[in-house]
Motif scaffolding. Structure first.
Motif, PDB file in Angstrom:
ATOM      1  N   TYR A 121       0.836  -1.208   0.000  1.00 59.95           N
ATOM      2  CA  TYR A 121       0.000   0.000   0.000  1.00 59.95           C
ATOM      3  C   TYR A 121       0.865   1.251   0.000  1.00 59.95           C
ATOM      4  N   VAL A 122       0.485   2.220  -0.847  1.00 64.35           N
ATOM      5  CA  VAL A 122       1.106   3.549  -0.876  1.00 64.35           C
ATOM      6  C   VAL A 122       0.011   4.572  -0.647  1.00 64.35           C
ATOM      7  N   SER A 123       0.175   5.434   0.365  1.00 60.95           N
ATOM      8  CA  SER A 123      -0.873   6.400   0.693  1.00 60.95           C
ATOM      9  C   SER A 123      -0.404   7.843   0.573  1.00 60.95           C
ATOM     10  N   ALA A 124       0.694   8.082  -0.146  1.00 57.20           N
ATOM     11  CA  ALA A 124       1.176   9.443  -0.389  1.00 57.20           C
ATOM     12  C   ALA A 124       1.623   9.535  -1.837  1.00 57.20           C
ATOM     13  N   ALA A 125       1.642  10.758  -2.355  1.00 54.06           N
ATOM     14  CA  ALA A 125       1.896  10.969  -3.773  1.00 54.06           C
ATOM     15  C   ALA A 125       3.395  10.939  -4.075  1.00 54.06           C
ATOM     16  N   VAL A 126       3.883   9.803  -4.541  1.00 53.14           N
ATOM     17  CA  VAL A 126       5.265   9.689  -4.994  1.00 53.14           C
ATOM     18  C   VAL A 126       5.418  10.528  -6.259  1.00 53.14           C
ATOM     19  N   THR A 127       6.499  11.291  -6.339  1.00 51.12           N
ATOM     20  CA  THR A 127       6.629  12.263  -7.429  1.00 51.12           C
ATOM     21  C   THR A 127       7.493  11.791  -8.592  1.00 51.12           C
ATOM     22  N   GLY A 128       8.278  10.727  -8.408  1.00 45.67           N
ATOM     23  CA  GLY A 128       9.152  10.224  -9.464  1.00 45.67           C
ATOM     24  C   GLY A 128       8.717   8.861  -9.938  1.00 45.67           C
ATOM     25  N   GLY A 154      -5.317  -5.547  -2.529  1.00 48.91           N
ATOM     26  CA  GLY A 154      -4.069  -6.281  -2.724  1.00 48.91           C
ATOM     27  C   GLY A 154      -2.886  -5.356  -2.868  1.00 48.91           C
ATOM     28  N   THR A 155      -2.674  -4.802  -4.055  1.00 43.70           N
ATOM     29  CA  THR A 155      -1.688  -3.740  -4.264  1.00 43.70           C
ATOM     30  C   THR A 155      -2.467  -2.468  -4.510  1.00 43.70           C
ATOM     31  N   TYR A 156      -2.170  -1.427  -3.737  1.00 45.90           N
ATOM     32  CA  TYR A 156      -3.067  -0.266  -3.701  1.00 45.90           C
ATOM     33  C   TYR A 156      -2.277   1.021  -3.616  1.00 45.90           C
ATOM     34  N   ILE A 157      -2.621   1.975  -4.486  1.00 47.92           N
ATOM     35  CA  ILE A 157      -2.076   3.335  -4.448  1.00 47.92           C
ATOM     36  C   ILE A 157      -3.265   4.262  -4.230  1.00 47.92           C
ATOM     37  N   SER A 158      -3.303   4.935  -3.081  1.00 50.13           N
ATOM     38  CA  SER A 158      -4.499   5.718  -2.756  1.00 50.13           C
ATOM     39  C   SER A 158      -4.435   7.157  -3.235  1.00 50.13           C
ATOM     40  N   THR A 159      -3.250   7.634  -3.592  1.00 51.60           N
ATOM     41  CA  THR A 159      -3.150   8.981  -4.136  1.00 51.60           C
ATOM     42  C   THR A 159      -1.955   9.028  -5.075  1.00 51.60           C
ATOM     43  N   GLY A 160      -2.012   9.911  -6.067  1.00 51.68           N
ATOM     44  CA  GLY A 160      -0.970   9.942  -7.067  1.00 51.68           C
ATOM     45  C   GLY A 160      -0.507  11.351  -7.385  1.00 51.68           C
ATOM     46  N   SER A 161       0.542  11.434  -8.182  1.00 47.84           N
ATOM     47  CA  SER A 161       1.105  12.708  -8.623  1.00 47.84           C
ATOM     48  C   SER A 161       1.171  12.711 -10.140  1.00 47.84           C
ATOM     49  N   SER A 162       0.929  13.871 -10.734  1.00 47.59           N
ATOM     50  CA  SER A 162       0.981  13.980 -12.196  1.00 47.59           C
ATOM     51  C   SER A 162       2.398  13.823 -12.731  1.00 47.59           C
ATOM     52  N   MET A 188      -6.319  -5.158  -7.368  1.00 46.80           N
ATOM     53  CA  MET A 188      -4.981  -4.752  -7.755  1.00 46.80           C
ATOM     54  C   MET A 188      -4.679  -3.273  -7.597  1.00 46.80           C
ATOM     55  N   PHE A 189      -5.596  -2.399  -7.950  1.00 44.94           N
ATOM     56  CA  PHE A 189      -5.181  -1.012  -8.049  1.00 44.94           C
ATOM     57  C   PHE A 189      -6.345  -0.081  -7.802  1.00 44.94           C
ATOM     58  N   GLY A 190      -6.084   0.978  -7.023  1.00 43.51           N
ATOM     59  CA  GLY A 190      -7.070   2.026  -6.853  1.00 43.51           C
ATOM     60  C   GLY A 190      -6.373   3.328  -6.566  1.00 43.51           C
ATOM     61  N   THR A 191      -7.018   4.420  -6.885  1.00 42.29           N
ATOM     62  CA  THR A 191      -6.426   5.723  -6.607  1.00 42.29           C
ATOM     63  C   THR A 191      -7.510   6.745  -6.367  1.00 42.29           C
ATOM     64  N   SER A 192      -7.220   7.687  -5.472  1.00 39.69           N
ATOM     65  CA  SER A 192      -8.133   8.802  -5.253  1.00 39.69           C
ATOM     66  C   SER A 192      -7.501  10.116  -5.715  1.00 39.69           C
ATOM     67  N   GLY A 193      -6.348  10.040  -6.350  1.00 45.84           N
ATOM     68  CA  GLY A 193      -5.662  11.234  -6.798  1.00 45.84           C
ATOM     69  C   GLY A 193      -5.321  11.165  -8.272  1.00 45.84           C
ATOM     70  N   THR A 194      -4.311  11.874  -8.661  1.00 47.96           N
ATOM     71  CA  THR A 194      -3.881  11.936 -10.056  1.00 47.96           C
ATOM     72  C   THR A 194      -2.806  10.906 -10.318  1.00 47.96           C
ATOM     73  N   VAL A 195      -2.979  10.159 -11.394  1.00 52.12           N
ATOM     74  CA  VAL A 195      -1.968   9.196 -11.807  1.00 52.12           C
ATOM     75  C   VAL A 195      -1.640   9.448 -13.269  1.00 52.12           C
TER      76      VAL A 195
END
Length: 195
Positions: A121-128, A154-162, A188-195
């Motif tokens: 799980y990733v819950s913060a916007a990785v920038t790279g 399972g594998t989850y990204i809750s927020t993303g960065s452009s 497998m995958f979900g997001t509440s931000g920008t990807v």
């Protein structure tokens, strides 16, 4: 820079509301002009918390400090828990520049009244670069003893960065066994931000 590797940790929680964590880190912030790399690799974490009511469980967890590079690879996490507290296998909650979460294995079982179970799980916007590859998730064996929902990711990204480049490949989920009342499932995958 810091490395936490090749540790074997076995914990048995005896409380009800306390957090239980195998490996937790809040170190490693990269100061201006410096590049820090944190490695959490090849660790084995076994946690049993059968007395939990609302206590949260983390296998390998990084929070607070933001390194440039964070590697959380090849960790083996097994958790048995109870109650309604969240259960997290491998989790990063910092907006680091580059993040690798590869080749981890996570299995979870429990008697739950309601909970959210996160594998990797990733819950913060990785920038790279964000790489989440070759993780093996399962088996997951749950019994729900109440009418509340149990959510599984399972594998989850809750927020993303452009600005992020995300690679999620060859992850597998198997052995999901569930009995009882309501459940939610996100494989497998979900997001509440920008990807």
């Amino acid at each position: 820079n810091a490395t936490v590797s090749y540790n074997t940790i076995t914990l048995k929680g005896g409380g009800t509301t306390s957090q239980v964590t195998g490996i937790e880190s809040s170190i490693g912030a990269s100061a201006t002009g410096f590049t820090n790399t944190l490695n959490f690799t090849n660790n084995t974490v076994n946690i049993e918390y059968l007395t939990a009511t609302t206590g949260v469980v983390y296998g390998v967890y990084h929070n607070t400090s933001v390194p440039t590079n964070l590697n959380m690879n090849s960790n083996a996490v097994t958790i048995t828990s109870a109650g309604s507290g969240a259960i997290n296998g491998v989790w990063n909650s910092t907006a680091c520049t580059n993040l690798n979460m590869n080749s981890n294995t996570v299995s979870v079982s429990g008697i739950l009244t309601s909970a959210t179970v996160n594998g990797v799980y990733v819950s913060a916007a990785v920038t790279g670069a964000l790489n989440m590859n070759n993780n093996i998730l399962g088996p997951f064996n749950f019994t729900n003893t109440a009418s509340n929902s149990v959510g599984f990711r399972g594998t989850y990204i809750s927020t993303g960065s452009s600005t992020a480049t995300i690679n999620m490949n060859n992850n597998s989920i198997s052995g999901l066994n569930y009995s009882g009342a309501n459940t939610g499932f996100m494989s497998m995958f979900g997001t509440s931000g920008t990807v």
